[in-house]
Design an enzyme around this catalytic site. Structure first.
Site, PDB file in Angstrom:
ATOM      1  N   LYS A 181     -20.061   6.160   7.099  1.00  0.00           N
ATOM      2  CA  LYS A 181     -19.822   7.528   6.640  1.00  0.00           C
ATOM      3  C   LYS A 181     -19.322   7.487   5.204  1.00  0.00           C
ATOM      4  CE  LYS A 181     -16.327  10.232   6.491  1.00  0.00           C
ATOM      5  NZ  LYS A 181     -16.584  10.983   5.221  1.00  0.00           N
ATOM      6  N   SER A 235      -7.427   6.555   1.089  1.00  0.00           N
ATOM      7  CA  SER A 235      -5.998   6.816   0.913  1.00  0.00           C
ATOM      8  C   SER A 235      -5.162   6.229   2.046  1.00  0.00           C
ATOM      9  CB  SER A 235      -5.752   8.328   0.836  1.00  0.00           C
ATOM     10  OG  SER A 235      -5.888   8.901   2.132  1.00  0.00           O
ATOM     11  N   THR A 236      -3.905   5.966   1.737  1.00  0.00           N
ATOM     12  CA  THR A 236      -2.964   5.438   2.723  1.00  0.00           C
ATOM     13  C   THR A 236      -2.742   6.442   3.854  1.00  0.00           C
ATOM     14  OG1 THR A 236      -1.905   4.103   1.013  1.00  0.00           O
ATOM     15  CG2 THR A 236      -0.624   4.492   3.001  1.00  0.00           C
ATOM     16  N   GLU A 256      -8.528  -0.940   2.963  1.00  0.00           N
ATOM     17  CA  GLU A 256      -8.324  -1.127   1.520  1.00  0.00           C
ATOM     18  C   GLU A 256      -7.842   0.201   0.957  1.00  0.00           C
ATOM     19  OE1 GLU A 256     -11.829  -2.702  -0.322  1.00  0.00           O
ATOM     20  OE2 GLU A 256     -11.970  -4.386   1.053  1.00  0.00           O
ATOM     21  N   CYS A 290      -9.127   2.143  -7.716  1.00  0.00           N
ATOM     22  CA  CYS A 290      -7.859   1.764  -7.071  1.00  0.00           C
ATOM     23  C   CYS A 290      -7.149   0.650  -7.836  1.00  0.00           C
ATOM     24  CB  CYS A 290      -8.105   1.349  -5.630  1.00  0.00           C
ATOM     25  SG  CYS A 290      -9.305   0.010  -5.439  1.00  0.00           S
ATOM     26  N   GLU A 394       0.431   7.415  -6.401  1.00  0.00           N
ATOM     27  CA  GLU A 394      -0.881   7.164  -6.985  1.00  0.00           C
ATOM     28  C   GLU A 394      -1.442   8.470  -7.536  1.00  0.00           C
ATOM     29  OE1 GLU A 394      -4.780   4.586  -5.868  1.00  0.00           O
ATOM     30  OE2 GLU A 394      -4.162   6.029  -4.348  1.00  0.00           O
TER      31      GLU A 394
END
Length: 490
Positions: A181, A235-236, A256, A290, A394
């Site tokens: 996806k 994203s985290t 990641e 990133c 971030e």
């Protein structure tokens, strides 16, 4: 494939399931970031589409996994050939869909996408397994590695085809089948690649691509009981959701995630090389990588000189129409993201930070057709506290912060003083110092006197909130296979 409405002609994408393009009942608007206009309709897939894709992948798994690594490698190399043959078309599409410059897509995104297939086609031929003898017991032990099954792959919008192929290539090279996806913001090049699958000899069902949002398509994929492993870049916050959804099934996860990457610049650094590279590491791809540098710590004795020269160099980093080859940066991905990045600059100002160039300082001279695009010039901020959200979170845009330090210990403490730990750069001519500092920094990748030099054989991934697991030559092979120990008594 396009569809006309009353005034506009939109590109309408379809899911790729079981070797066929399958239309979807509902769609999401996708924007050209450089104009702010809708130009594409992306399938808004959900459980039904994911179920069909997983079913196709399961059906294709026995045949694909039974092929030899050499046979699978031939298919990967053919797909790389086809991407290279269509490089210009892919680069134009990636630029329009993501906002990046055509030049960046031509020289970075699309060549690397093809190389991902080539690299893993070669890499899969050279892995070895372990063997141990127990002569006193008349036993021989050895390991084998087997593909896992259906891999769920979720890729982000910043390097769309580059990071999608970074997942698909090792997954299918190892004998898995996949349901992928891509981001709903940047789906076009994934759809274009699907059109090459049959010609490359990829059997039906080996690669399935389902387009849609994270909460619908992504959630259905990571929560599917027949998808035993998930590789995600993003994203985290989303990774936390994936971990929760995967937990009941004990899935293998490779995550990641984000970064808040420091550059540590010592007084003995080669400033010419350092400034040129740090402008690139801070602002490349609109700062939407990133691995970009977002915190710069400079030894106090050279701080003033560095800041002055760095600002001058950043002012020459041109932002504008992605199709203009003289521009270094194009547009940010979306209006919402541009507003988020701008809000960090506003926060810095409210905290008495100094904005030396970029947002609110330098006016962009954009062509008329780009006047509603999501552009922001390279922005440098100083005078911000290490505890500020500007220094801790971030931003993922063309914004970097510069701050002085006095001692090596202080520099390392500042470098490690965030919840992320993806990458770092160190600038010094002192060999002992760069080894020492690199070892102490909490980062999965440390570059010294350079940036973004990548050997794909080596592990890629982050510490702390920057991720779980590593990917790269051997690491990807280990992730996309299960190891089995076998003992033979003779």
């Amino acid at each position: 494939m396009s569809k006309s409405s009353q005034q506009h002609s939109y590109l309408v994408l379809e899911n790729y399931i079981g070797g066929k393009f399958v239309p979807c009942r509902s769609h999401i608007d996708s924007y050209d970031p450089s104009t702010g206009e809708v130009y594409c309709k992306v399938p808004d897939s959900g459980k039904e589409e994911v179920e069909a894709a997983v079913s196709a992948a399961k059906e294709a798994f026995p045949g694909w996994s039974a092929r030899s690594p050499e046979q699978r490698a031939q298919v990967l190399n053919k797909l790389a050939d086809l991407i290279e043959a269509n490089l210009e078309e892919f680069a134009q599409a990636e630029s329009r869909d993501q906002g990046k410059t055509v030049t960046f897509a031509q020289t970075v995104d699309i060549p690397r996408s093809a190389y991902n297939f080539r690299f893993f086609a070669s890499s899969v031929l050279h892995h070895t397994t372990d063997c141990s003898q127990m002569d006193h017991m008349g036993c021989l032990n050895y390991t084998v590695r087997c593909p896992v099954g259906v891999a769920g792959l979720i890729s982000p919008w910043n390097l769309p085809l580059y990071l999608l192929t970074w997942k698909i290539a090792p997954a299918i090279a190892a004998g898995n089948t996949v349901v992928a996806k891509p981001s709903e913001n940047t789906s076009v090049t994934a759809w274009m690649m699907c059109k090459l699958m049959q010609q490359a000899g990829v059997p039906s069902g080996v690669v399935n691509i389902v387009f849609g949002t994270g909460p619908r398509a992504g959630d259905a994929l990571v929560g599917h009981p027949d998808v035993p492993l998930v590789s995600f870049t993003g994203s985290t916050a989303t990774a936390q959701r994936i971990t929760e959804r995967s937990a009941p099934y004990c899935k293998k996860l490779s995550l990641e995630l984000g970064g808040k990457n420091p550059a540590i610049i010592f007084a003995d650094a080669d400033l010419d090389q350092c400034i040129e590279t740090t402008v690139r590491s801070s602002f490349s791809n609109q700062g939407e990588i990133c691995l970009c540098t977002s915190r710069i710590y400079v030894e106090r004795s050279i701080y003033t000189e560095f800041l002055e020269r760095f600002v001058a160099a950043a002012k020459k980093w041109k932002t504008g129409s992605p199709s203009d080859p003289s521009n270094n940066n194009g547009a940010l991905i979306s209006k919402e993201h541009l507003e988020k990045v701008r809000s960090f600059v506003a926060l810095a100002k409210s905290e008495r930070g100094i904005v030396h160039c970029g947002e609110g300082v330098d006016k962009l001279d954009l062509p008329e057709r780009n006047s509603n695009g999501y552009f922001m010039p390279a922005t440098i901020i100083s005078g911000i506290s290490d505890s500020s959200r500007v220094m801790q979170e971030e931003i993922f845009g063309p914004v970097t912060c510069v701050s002085p330090f006095d001692t090596e210990d202080e520099a390392i403490s500042k470098g490690n003083g965030v919840r992320y730990g993806l990458a770092a750069t160190v600038w010094s001519q002192d060999v002992g110092k760069v080894h020492r500092v690199a070892k102490r920094l909490q980062a999965g990748l440390v570059w010294t006197n350079c940036w973004l030099v990548r050997d794909l054989n080596l592990p890629f991934g982050g510490m702390k909130n920057s991720g779980v697991g590593r990917e790269g030559g051997k690491d990807s092979y280990h992730f996309f296979t299960e190891v089995k120990s076998i003992t033979i008594k003779h």
